[in-house]
Design a protein around this motif. Sequence first.
Motif, PDB file in Angstrom:
ATOM      1  N   TYR A 239      39.628  30.914  24.517  1.00  0.00           N
ATOM      2  CA  TYR A 239      39.421  31.529  25.830  1.00  0.00           C
ATOM      3  C   TYR A 239      40.697  31.464  26.650  1.00  0.00           C
ATOM      4  O   TYR A 239      41.494  30.540  26.487  1.00  0.00           O
ATOM      5  CB  TYR A 239      38.290  30.812  26.573  1.00  0.00           C
ATOM      6  N   GLU A 240      40.835  32.453  27.525  1.00  0.00           N
ATOM      7  CA  GLU A 240      42.012  32.517  28.380  1.00  0.00           C
ATOM      8  C   GLU A 240      41.533  32.800  29.797  1.00  0.00           C
ATOM      9  O   GLU A 240      40.870  33.810  30.042  1.00  0.00           O
ATOM     10  CB  GLU A 240      42.881  33.669  27.877  1.00  0.00           C
ATOM     11  N   LEU A 241      41.860  31.883  30.711  1.00  0.00           N
ATOM     12  CA  LEU A 241      41.426  32.027  32.108  1.00  0.00           C
ATOM     13  C   LEU A 241      42.637  32.392  32.959  1.00  0.00           C
ATOM     14  O   LEU A 241      43.673  31.737  32.876  1.00  0.00           O
ATOM     15  CB  LEU A 241      40.827  30.687  32.566  1.00  0.00           C
ATOM     16  N   THR A 242      42.529  33.455  33.768  1.00  0.00           N
ATOM     17  CA  THR A 242      43.635  33.822  34.656  1.00  0.00           C
ATOM     18  C   THR A 242      43.145  33.954  36.094  1.00  0.00           C
ATOM     19  O   THR A 242      41.970  34.160  36.346  1.00  0.00           O
ATOM     20  CB  THR A 242      44.295  35.162  34.250  1.00  0.00           C
ATOM     21  N   GLY A 243      44.062  33.839  37.020  1.00  0.00           N
ATOM     22  CA  GLY A 243      43.742  33.966  38.433  1.00  0.00           C
ATOM     23  C   GLY A 243      44.158  32.723  39.187  1.00  0.00           C
ATOM     24  O   GLY A 243      44.801  31.853  38.602  1.00  0.00           O
ATOM     25  N   PRO A 244      43.771  32.583  40.442  1.00  0.00           N
ATOM     26  CA  PRO A 244      42.961  33.535  41.215  1.00  0.00           C
ATOM     27  C   PRO A 244      43.701  34.829  41.542  1.00  0.00           C
ATOM     28  O   PRO A 244      44.869  34.803  41.880  1.00  0.00           O
ATOM     29  CB  PRO A 244      42.648  32.754  42.494  1.00  0.00           C
ATOM     30  N   TRP A 245      42.945  35.936  41.394  1.00  0.00           N
ATOM     31  CA  TRP A 245      43.448  37.267  41.714  1.00  0.00           C
ATOM     32  C   TRP A 245      42.768  37.778  42.977  1.00  0.00           C
ATOM     33  O   TRP A 245      41.653  37.364  43.288  1.00  0.00           O
ATOM     34  CB  TRP A 245      43.075  38.245  40.603  1.00  0.00           C
ATOM     35  N   PRO A 246      43.413  38.718  43.676  1.00  0.00           N
ATOM     36  CA  PRO A 246      42.669  39.463  44.700  1.00  0.00           C
ATOM     37  C   PRO A 246      41.523  40.183  43.974  1.00  0.00           C
ATOM     38  O   PRO A 246      41.632  40.433  42.772  1.00  0.00           O
ATOM     39  CB  PRO A 246      43.696  40.466  45.232  1.00  0.00           C
ATOM     40  N   PRO A 247      40.439  40.523  44.660  1.00  0.00           N
ATOM     41  CA  PRO A 247      39.253  41.060  43.957  1.00  0.00           C
ATOM     42  C   PRO A 247      39.407  42.487  43.443  1.00  0.00           C
ATOM     43  O   PRO A 247      38.588  43.357  43.755  1.00  0.00           O
ATOM     44  CB  PRO A 247      38.152  40.960  45.014  1.00  0.00           C
ATOM     45  N   TYR A 248      40.424  42.736  42.627  1.00  0.00           N
ATOM     46  CA  TYR A 248      40.699  44.075  42.091  1.00  0.00           C
ATOM     47  C   TYR A 248      39.490  44.717  41.424  1.00  0.00           C
ATOM     48  O   TYR A 248      39.249  45.904  41.559  1.00  0.00           O
ATOM     49  CB  TYR A 248      41.793  44.002  41.012  1.00  0.00           C
ATOM     50  N   ASN A 249      38.741  43.905  40.667  1.00  0.00           N
ATOM     51  CA  ASN A 249      37.642  44.455  39.876  1.00  0.00           C
ATOM     52  C   ASN A 249      36.372  44.699  40.687  1.00  0.00           C
ATOM     53  O   ASN A 249      35.396  45.207  40.153  1.00  0.00           O
ATOM     54  CB  ASN A 249      37.309  43.516  38.715  1.00  0.00           C
ATOM     55  N   PHE A 250      36.392  44.304  41.959  1.00  0.00           N
ATOM     56  CA  PHE A 250      35.151  44.361  42.722  1.00  0.00           C
ATOM     57  C   PHE A 250      35.210  45.290  43.922  1.00  0.00           C
ATOM     58  O   PHE A 250      34.259  45.400  44.681  1.00  0.00           O
ATOM     59  CB  PHE A 250      34.737  42.947  43.134  1.00  0.00           C
TER      60      PHE A 250
ATOM     61  N   LEU B  16      50.813  43.097  30.898  1.00  0.00           N
ATOM     62  CA  LEU B  16      49.647  43.923  30.626  1.00  0.00           C
ATOM     63  C   LEU B  16      48.455  43.486  31.483  1.00  0.00           C
ATOM     64  O   LEU B  16      47.754  44.308  32.058  1.00  0.00           O
ATOM     65  CB  LEU B  16      49.281  43.853  29.147  1.00  0.00           C
ATOM     66  N   GLU B  17      48.255  42.182  31.562  1.00  0.00           N
ATOM     67  CA  GLU B  17      47.172  41.622  32.370  1.00  0.00           C
ATOM     68  C   GLU B  17      47.331  42.052  33.829  1.00  0.00           C
ATOM     69  O   GLU B  17      46.370  42.435  34.490  1.00  0.00           O
ATOM     70  CB  GLU B  17      47.231  40.082  32.258  1.00  0.00           C
ATOM     71  N   LEU B  18      48.574  42.010  34.291  1.00  0.00           N
ATOM     72  CA  LEU B  18      48.881  42.379  35.670  1.00  0.00           C
ATOM     73  C   LEU B  18      48.721  43.885  35.887  1.00  0.00           C
ATOM     74  O   LEU B  18      48.048  44.322  36.820  1.00  0.00           O
ATOM     75  CB  LEU B  18      50.320  41.938  35.986  1.00  0.00           C
ATOM     76  N   VAL B  19      49.316  44.667  34.993  1.00  0.00           N
ATOM     77  CA  VAL B  19      49.276  46.120  35.138  1.00  0.00           C
ATOM     78  C   VAL B  19      47.844  46.634  35.031  1.00  0.00           C
ATOM     79  O   VAL B  19      47.445  47.551  35.741  1.00  0.00           O
ATOM     80  CB  VAL B  19      50.187  46.797  34.080  1.00  0.00           C
ATOM     81  N   ASP B  20      47.065  46.005  34.165  1.00  0.00           N
ATOM     82  CA  ASP B  20      45.671  46.381  34.009  1.00  0.00           C
ATOM     83  C   ASP B  20      44.945  46.285  35.355  1.00  0.00           C
ATOM     84  O   ASP B  20      44.071  47.091  35.651  1.00  0.00           O
ATOM     85  CB  ASP B  20      45.003  45.456  32.979  1.00  0.00           C
ATOM     86  N   ARG B  21      45.338  45.311  36.164  1.00  0.00           N
ATOM     87  CA  ARG B  21      44.701  45.178  37.472  1.00  0.00           C
ATOM     88  C   ARG B  21      45.332  46.086  38.524  1.00  0.00           C
ATOM     89  O   ARG B  21      44.643  46.861  39.176  1.00  0.00           O
ATOM     90  CB  ARG B  21      44.768  43.726  37.936  1.00  0.00           C
ATOM     91  N   VAL B  22      46.655  45.991  38.680  1.00  0.00           N
ATOM     92  CA  VAL B  22      47.279  46.726  39.793  1.00  0.00           C
ATOM     93  C   VAL B  22      47.230  48.247  39.620  1.00  0.00           C
ATOM     94  O   VAL B  22      47.283  48.975  40.600  1.00  0.00           O
ATOM     95  CB  VAL B  22      48.736  46.269  40.079  1.00  0.00           C
ATOM     96  N   LEU B  23      47.134  48.722  38.399  1.00  0.00           N
ATOM     97  CA  LEU B  23      47.080  50.170  38.201  1.00  0.00           C
ATOM     98  C   LEU B  23      45.701  50.697  37.843  1.00  0.00           C
ATOM     99  O   LEU B  23      45.374  51.840  38.099  1.00  0.00           O
ATOM    100  CB  LEU B  23      48.055  50.602  37.097  1.00  0.00           C
ATOM    101  N   ASN B  24      44.902  49.860  37.215  1.00  0.00           N
ATOM    102  CA  ASN B  24      43.599  50.321  36.737  1.00  0.00           C
ATOM    103  C   ASN B  24      42.468  50.008  37.695  1.00  0.00           C
ATOM    104  O   ASN B  24      41.408  50.600  37.623  1.00  0.00           O
ATOM    105  CB  ASN B  24      43.280  49.683  35.394  1.00  0.00           C
ATOM    106  N   LYS B  25      42.687  49.005  38.550  1.00  0.00           N
ATOM    107  CA  LYS B  25      41.646  48.579  39.489  1.00  0.00           C
ATOM    108  C   LYS B  25      42.195  48.684  40.905  1.00  0.00           C
ATOM    109  O   LYS B  25      43.292  49.165  41.113  1.00  0.00           O
ATOM    110  CB  LYS B  25      41.234  47.135  39.185  1.00  0.00           C
ATOM    111  N   GLY B  26      41.436  48.167  41.839  1.00  0.00           N
ATOM    112  CA  GLY B  26      41.875  48.264  43.224  1.00  0.00           C
ATOM    113  C   GLY B  26      41.425  49.589  43.808  1.00  0.00           C
ATOM    114  O   GLY B  26      40.992  50.480  43.087  1.00  0.00           O
ATOM    115  N   VAL B  27      41.531  49.697  45.127  1.00  0.00           N
ATOM    116  CA  VAL B  27      41.085  50.914  45.799  1.00  0.00           C
ATOM    117  C   VAL B  27      42.029  52.058  45.455  1.00  0.00           C
ATOM    118  O   VAL B  27      43.241  51.931  45.557  1.00  0.00           O
ATOM    119  CB  VAL B  27      41.041  50.710  47.325  1.00  0.00           C
TER     120      VAL B  27
END
Lengths: 258, 70
Positions: A239-250, B16-27
Amino acid sequence: MNEPAVFTALTALYVYGVVPAGTRLALPGAGVEASDVEILEAGDVAAIVSAVPIDEYGDESLLRHLNDLAWLQRTAQAHEAVLERALGTTTVIPFRMTTLFAGEPTLRVFLQERSEVLLELLRRFEGKVELGVKAYLERRATEPSAADSGRAYMLQRQAVQEAARDADVLAVKCAQESHERLATVALDARANRAQPSELSGRSEQMLLNGAYLVARGDTQLEEAVRDLEQRYAERGVTYELTGPWPPYNFVPRDLAAS
Amino acid sequence: MNEGQPLPLEEQITLLELVDRVLNKGVVLTGDITLSVADVDLVYVGLRVLLASAGTLDRMALESREGAAA
């Protein structure tokens, strides 16, 4: 009264995200293209912005930039770093990288017109962060041994096929169980499509590509990941845990649609 | 596609982890509000090519190790 027309024409406002009004954040030179980061307030909400040269973000140059890995990395890191600075002290609605407004008036109008939905989101995300969890399965190659008879060869082939089937079953079961377990300790959860190994750059098979919204400082998700790790380690899952991130996915994909 | 040096694999994965969020997600703002309308899907063409070649190298290294062990 004469506006410096040259500057107005050449700069646009890059928006990193939205925060509550009253947020203090001034990061000289820390933005994209080494720009200064400032706050632009409009009513109850505010945007984190930088003035950037417009010609760098026109369709053609933007596409060229986005496919230049060095530029992409630099800009993505700056975008994220700015949002993380804000996330350290307040609530953030992250915008997609390279969101540009023509100028202050347009941005102010946008913030005022959408203030209701923006405020609702800010309330929803207050004190919360996103954590990312990925699970990978290392598929073990069955050791080929010298088969001295046709029967031994058949048995060996059967064993290899069974091992592959077992791994498929484990992959589905582990992905489901992991996401369900993690979702029970999260306020909200998203299971994104697992990345193929061509994209993940790893030889292991990605089983889970999840995002979880949790209260800041809550360690339950971390503990759940450790539990899962213990349970599945012997079967070759990591398993790989990352963050805390801003809530991009939500955040809603498009504010207009929310 | 990239003028600079290729990134080390670890860094590519982090990116990739970062780009996946900043380009694929967010408003994402659509319509006339914002200026940038570039098709971000094209970014992944570049990233995929790069990471695919890294993945291929990995697999080749793995296979040669397995080949040596057999």
